[in-house]
Structures are given as C-alpha cells and as structure tokens.
Design a protein around this motif. Sequence first.
Motif, PDB file in Angstrom:
ATOM      1  N   ILE A   1      80.762 173.949  31.472  1.00  0.00           N
ATOM      2  CA  ILE A   1      80.792 172.534  31.085  1.00  0.00           C
ATOM      3  C   ILE A   1      82.199 171.975  31.210  1.00  0.00           C
ATOM      4  CG2 ILE A   1      80.590 170.943  29.127  1.00  0.00           C
ATOM      5  CD1 ILE A   1      78.093 172.318  28.291  1.00  0.00           C
ATOM      6  N   VAL A   2      83.212 172.750  30.751  1.00  0.00           N
ATOM      7  CA  VAL A   2      84.602 172.274  30.764  1.00  0.00           C
ATOM      8  C   VAL A   2      85.362 173.006  31.856  1.00  0.00           C
ATOM      9  CG1 VAL A   2      86.726 171.974  29.446  1.00  0.00           C
ATOM     10  CG2 VAL A   2      84.499 171.798  28.293  1.00  0.00           C
ATOM     11  N   MET A   3      85.810 172.247  32.884  1.00  0.00           N
ATOM     12  CA  MET A   3      86.597 172.813  33.976  1.00  0.00           C
ATOM     13  C   MET A   3      87.800 171.933  34.217  1.00  0.00           C
ATOM     14  SD  MET A   3      83.609 174.089  36.641  1.00  0.00           S
ATOM     15  CE  MET A   3      82.680 172.553  36.600  1.00  0.00           C
ATOM     16  N   GLU A   4      88.827 172.505  34.865  1.00  0.00           N
ATOM     17  CA  GLU A   4      90.076 171.779  35.042  1.00  0.00           C
ATOM     18  C   GLU A   4      89.900 170.522  35.880  1.00  0.00           C
ATOM     19  OE1 GLU A   4      93.022 174.333  36.641  1.00  0.00           O
ATOM     20  OE2 GLU A   4      93.227 175.545  34.822  1.00  0.00           O
ATOM     21  N   ASP A   5      89.021 170.573  36.865  1.00  0.00           N
ATOM     22  CA  ASP A   5      88.906 169.414  37.765  1.00  0.00           C
ATOM     23  C   ASP A   5      87.833 168.410  37.328  1.00  0.00           C
ATOM     24  OD1 ASP A   5      86.565 170.836  38.380  1.00  0.00           O
ATOM     25  OD2 ASP A   5      86.561 170.048  40.427  1.00  0.00           O
ATOM     26  N   GLY A   6      87.190 168.666  36.200  1.00  0.00           N
ATOM     27  CA  GLY A   6      86.187 167.704  35.748  1.00  0.00           C
ATOM     28  C   GLY A   6      85.106 168.360  34.912  1.00  0.00           C
ATOM     29  N   SER A   7      84.197 167.529  34.423  1.00  0.00           N
ATOM     30  CA  SER A   7      83.147 167.992  33.524  1.00  0.00           C
ATOM     31  C   SER A   7      81.973 168.575  34.281  1.00  0.00           C
ATOM     32  CB  SER A   7      82.669 166.822  32.660  1.00  0.00           C
ATOM     33  OG  SER A   7      81.475 167.145  31.995  1.00  0.00           O
ATOM     34  N   GLY A   8      81.446 169.679  33.745  1.00  0.00           N
ATOM     35  CA  GLY A   8      80.230 170.247  34.304  1.00  0.00           C
ATOM     36  C   GLY A   8      79.034 169.346  34.093  1.00  0.00           C
ATOM     37  N   LEU A   9      79.099 168.474  33.075  1.00  0.00           N
ATOM     38  CA  LEU A   9      78.019 167.518  32.849  1.00  0.00           C
ATOM     39  C   LEU A   9      77.916 166.519  33.999  1.00  0.00           C
ATOM     40  CD1 LEU A   9      78.446 166.826  29.017  1.00  0.00           C
ATOM     41  CD2 LEU A   9      76.687 168.215  30.141  1.00  0.00           C
ATOM     42  N   ALA A  10      79.077 166.123  34.535  1.00  0.00           N
ATOM     43  CA  ALA A  10      79.059 165.226  35.695  1.00  0.00           C
ATOM     44  C   ALA A  10      78.427 165.919  36.899  1.00  0.00           C
ATOM     45  CB  ALA A  10      80.477 164.766  36.033  1.00  0.00           C
ATOM     46  N   LEU A  11      78.754 167.224  37.065  1.00  0.00           N
ATOM     47  CA  LEU A  11      78.148 167.995  38.146  1.00  0.00           C
ATOM     48  C   LEU A  11      76.640 168.096  37.933  1.00  0.00           C
ATOM     49  CD1 LEU A  11      78.257 169.826  40.641  1.00  0.00           C
ATOM     50  CD2 LEU A  11      78.765 171.748  39.086  1.00  0.00           C
ATOM     51  N   LEU A  12      76.220 168.307  36.694  1.00  0.00           N
ATOM     52  CA  LEU A  12      74.792 168.373  36.369  1.00  0.00           C
ATOM     53  C   LEU A  12      74.076 167.099  36.806  1.00  0.00           C
ATOM     54  CD1 LEU A  12      72.260 169.468  34.901  1.00  0.00           C
ATOM     55  CD2 LEU A  12      73.205 168.503  32.781  1.00  0.00           C
ATOM     56  N   GLU A  13      74.672 165.947  36.504  1.00  0.00           N
ATOM     57  CA  GLU A  13      74.041 164.664  36.869  1.00  0.00           C
ATOM     58  C   GLU A  13      73.931 164.512  38.380  1.00  0.00           C
ATOM     59  OE1 GLU A  13      76.201 161.574  34.906  1.00  0.00           O
ATOM     60  OE2 GLU A  13      75.165 161.896  32.998  1.00  0.00           O
ATOM     61  N   ARG A  14      74.975 164.949  39.114  1.00  0.00           N
ATOM     62  CA  ARG A  14      74.916 164.856  40.578  1.00  0.00           C
ATOM     63  C   ARG A  14      73.812 165.765  41.126  1.00  0.00           C
ATOM     64  NH1 ARG A  14      79.686 163.321  43.200  1.00  0.00           N
ATOM     65  NH2 ARG A  14      78.516 163.695  45.144  1.00  0.00           N
ATOM     66  N   ILE A  15      73.709 166.960  40.570  1.00  0.00           N
ATOM     67  CA  ILE A  15      72.677 167.891  41.036  1.00  0.00           C
ATOM     68  C   ILE A  15      71.290 167.345  40.728  1.00  0.00           C
ATOM     69  CG2 ILE A  15      71.676 170.186  40.689  1.00  0.00           C
ATOM     70  CD1 ILE A  15      74.520 171.235  40.207  1.00  0.00           C
ATOM     71  N   ARG A  16      71.104 166.804  39.519  1.00  0.00           N
ATOM     72  CA  ARG A  16      69.792 166.263  39.152  1.00  0.00           C
ATOM     73  C   ARG A  16      69.408 165.108  40.068  1.00  0.00           C
ATOM     74  NH1 ARG A  16      66.424 169.049  37.332  1.00  0.00           N
ATOM     75  NH2 ARG A  16      65.322 167.308  36.387  1.00  0.00           N
ATOM     76  N   ALA A  17      70.400 164.307  40.486  1.00  0.00           N
ATOM     77  CA  ALA A  17      70.123 163.158  41.354  1.00  0.00           C
ATOM     78  C   ALA A  17      69.783 163.603  42.775  1.00  0.00           C
ATOM     79  CB  ALA A  17      71.318 162.209  41.369  1.00  0.00           C
ATOM     80  N   GLN A  18      70.512 164.612  43.270  1.00  0.00           N
ATOM     81  CA  GLN A  18      70.356 165.012  44.667  1.00  0.00           C
ATOM     82  C   GLN A  18      69.328 166.130  44.858  1.00  0.00           C
ATOM     83  OE1 GLN A  18      74.256 165.939  46.218  1.00  0.00           O
ATOM     84  NE2 GLN A  18      75.134 164.009  45.514  1.00  0.00           N
ATOM     85  N   HIS A  19      69.153 166.974  43.839  1.00  0.00           N
ATOM     86  CA  HIS A  19      68.241 168.124  43.929  1.00  0.00           C
ATOM     87  C   HIS A  19      67.414 168.208  42.647  1.00  0.00           C
ATOM     88  CE1 HIS A  19      70.750 169.378  47.335  1.00  0.00           C
ATOM     89  NE2 HIS A  19      71.795 169.185  46.544  1.00  0.00           N
ATOM     90  N   PRO A  20      66.483 167.303  42.460  1.00  0.00           N
ATOM     91  CA  PRO A  20      65.778 167.208  41.170  1.00  0.00           C
ATOM     92  C   PRO A  20      64.959 168.444  40.805  1.00  0.00           C
ATOM     93  CG  PRO A  20      64.737 165.823  42.845  1.00  0.00           C
ATOM     94  CD  PRO A  20      66.026 166.283  43.422  1.00  0.00           C
TER      95      PRO A  20
END
Length: 394
Positions: A77-96
């Motif tokens: 969830i917490v990474m130096e370059d950004g939030s894993g939650l943001a990555l989760l939202e991108r994945i859900r949008a592109q690969h539901p």
Amino acid sequence: MRRNATQTAPGAEAPEGSAAKSSGPGRILIVDDEANVRAMMGATLEHHRHHVHLASNGREALEMLQQDTFDAVLTDIVMEDGSGLALLERIRAQHPYLPVIMVTAVHDISVAIDAMRRGAFDYLLKPFEREHLVASVHRALEHSHQMLENRSYQENLERIVMARTEMLRQAMQDLEHSYDITLEALGDALDLKDAETEGHSKRVTAYTIALARAMGLTPEEIKTIARGAFLHDIGKMAIPDNILRKPGPLTDPEQEIMREHCTRGYHILRKIPFLRGSAEIVFSHQERFDGTGYPSALRGTEIPVGSRIFAVADTLDAITSDRPYRAAGGFDMARAEILRCSGTQFDPSVVEAFLKIPNELWYELRAEINGQARRYTTADMAAEALARQMADKQ
C-alpha cells in the motif's frame, strides 16, 4: 528487480488482465519497493510452482500489465513512488477481472476497509506467515478461475441469445412475407371480381407509400398504411355482383349497399392481429376532410392519417386510369383537381406534400406497377400537354 517467469500452458485463454484457466499454478505480479520483501514473497510462491514477476513500483507494474497477462497482483500500500491504492484503482479500471491483494505494515482497520471498498480482493498485514500468503493467492486464483468461467458462460449465453434472436427475427420476416403474399392474393382476387379497377390496389398502394414517405412517417407506420391501402376495397368481396358490376348508375338503395364495403372490410380484417391498424384505414378510407364522407362523417384529424393520405393517392389513380365511361386524364389534371379539393375532400397538409412530388415519380410508379419498363420522357409530357389543350377546348 524483476524475476522472469515461465510461460503459461499453450492455448490458455482468459479475460483481459487474467491468464488463469484453473486454480493451479498461476502468473503472479508482486509490487513492493522493498527488495527483500519482493524476494521473500516471490520465492515462497515459486516454491508452490507459481510463475512470478516482480515490480519495484506502480509505474513498472502498470507497464508489465500492459505487456503481459496475470492471474493475481500483490501490491504494497505504501511505496516511495506513490500509493498502492492508486495502483489498485488503475488495475480495477483497466483489468476489472484481475484480483488484487493488498500487503501493508500499517495496522489500521480503516486502511483495510478503504482498500476493500476500492475493490481489493484480500488484505495481508506484515509480517505475515508464509502459509497465509500462499492461502490468499490460492483464493485469488480460485476467484479468477470462477470469474473466467462466469464470463465465459455469460458470453456463450449472449451468443445463444443473439443467435436465437436472429432466428426469431428471420422467422418473423418469413411469416410477414407469407402474410403479404396472402394479402396480394386477396387483392388479385378482388381485381378479378371487379375488372373495372384491375391493378388499382397495387397502384394506389405504391402512391400511398410514396406520399407517406414524403410526409416523414416511420417505416412501421408506412407498413400499416400500405396494407390498409392495398386492402381498402376488400369489403367489396361481400357486395353482390349485380351491384358491384352494374354498368350504369346505382340507385340510392344500391348506393347504400355499396357503401357498406367499408364496414364489411373492417370486420373482415379487424380480427387479424397484424392487420388491426390497417383495418382502421379500410374502415375510414371514404371519409372526407370536411366531414361529409362515410361511414362515420369523421372530420379533419379525426380521420386516421393513413386514410387522409390514401384519399389523395386514390383520387390520383382514379383520374389517371381509364374507365368505361371516360378516358384517363393526365397527372397535371389530377394535381389540379386534388389542389381544388384541398380542405374539403383532402387534408391540406397531405395535398402540400403531394404537390412537392414531381409527376415523373407518379408516372414511373404507374409504369412499374403496370409492367411497363420505361421512363417518363419529354414525349410523354408533350402528349399530356396536348391532352390538356383538347380537354380545355371541349
């Protein structure tokens, strides 16, 4: 750091973002900015024969998701370059259909709830037991497999529905075509009984369709009106031959019987479901715009629009067709008569649409119905002009 994985079995197919065909070994993407954590999770899952790819941040993970397919994603969830939650939202949008497992050292229930609300499949707290990691991935692969089966079932069901819908549409078209063949046979039978108006039903139907199109009616409305126009005189089948074929003028009682053909035709058609709308046109095709017609003395827009259109088409054919008591007139003569009766016999809006249509169209429609494959020429126009001059002199 990235660990290459072996390829999935040949022929494996899956929804976008998923490569699994079963809950066995899967293709797993691990996203974490801590190299030792990535290595530990990767080694654990490879020990259970999963094919593992490693990414150190969200940007690298998204690039890998664009280039390859996976069965599950584990992301911090917490990474130096950004939030894993943001990555989760991108994945859900592109690969539901792709399950995402969130991994974090943050022991805050609100963070877990937020992740699940955003579509995370599962949630692991660091430090976790290796068997918990394996069990969570196993559940994710089962979920991916189930989603694939459901999607495949849904797509197959949609194909079946589409195929059956097309079969039904074709069957309805064939049935409708057989109906129209039956109607044409009825019209031909009427023409045989009333030789004076041979071909009249087909011509007046063609004229009615052309006028209805010019007035912007829908295809379904035109279909209903066309059938009504074609069968407008079907009630004459019930009129005695001594009246129907009488060469001279009809007496008043005979006129009353002849006028019954509207009602008789209506009763013949009204019990046939696909002709109910057309039956209304048959019933009212002798009404006049000023209310002096029959059988109900309807006035103005009380008369169905199909009957108002038919009235103009019917007069057009009557004037331009030969009768035993007179020769056919030209289309200009018909135009003049229809214009003269606008507002009395005819609906002015229908007359307006009629007058915008050139004589060439009516001539060509008539020639086509009569089986004459020729076009309206200057010679035809000259012949009509001569006929008008002779009529004026008389």
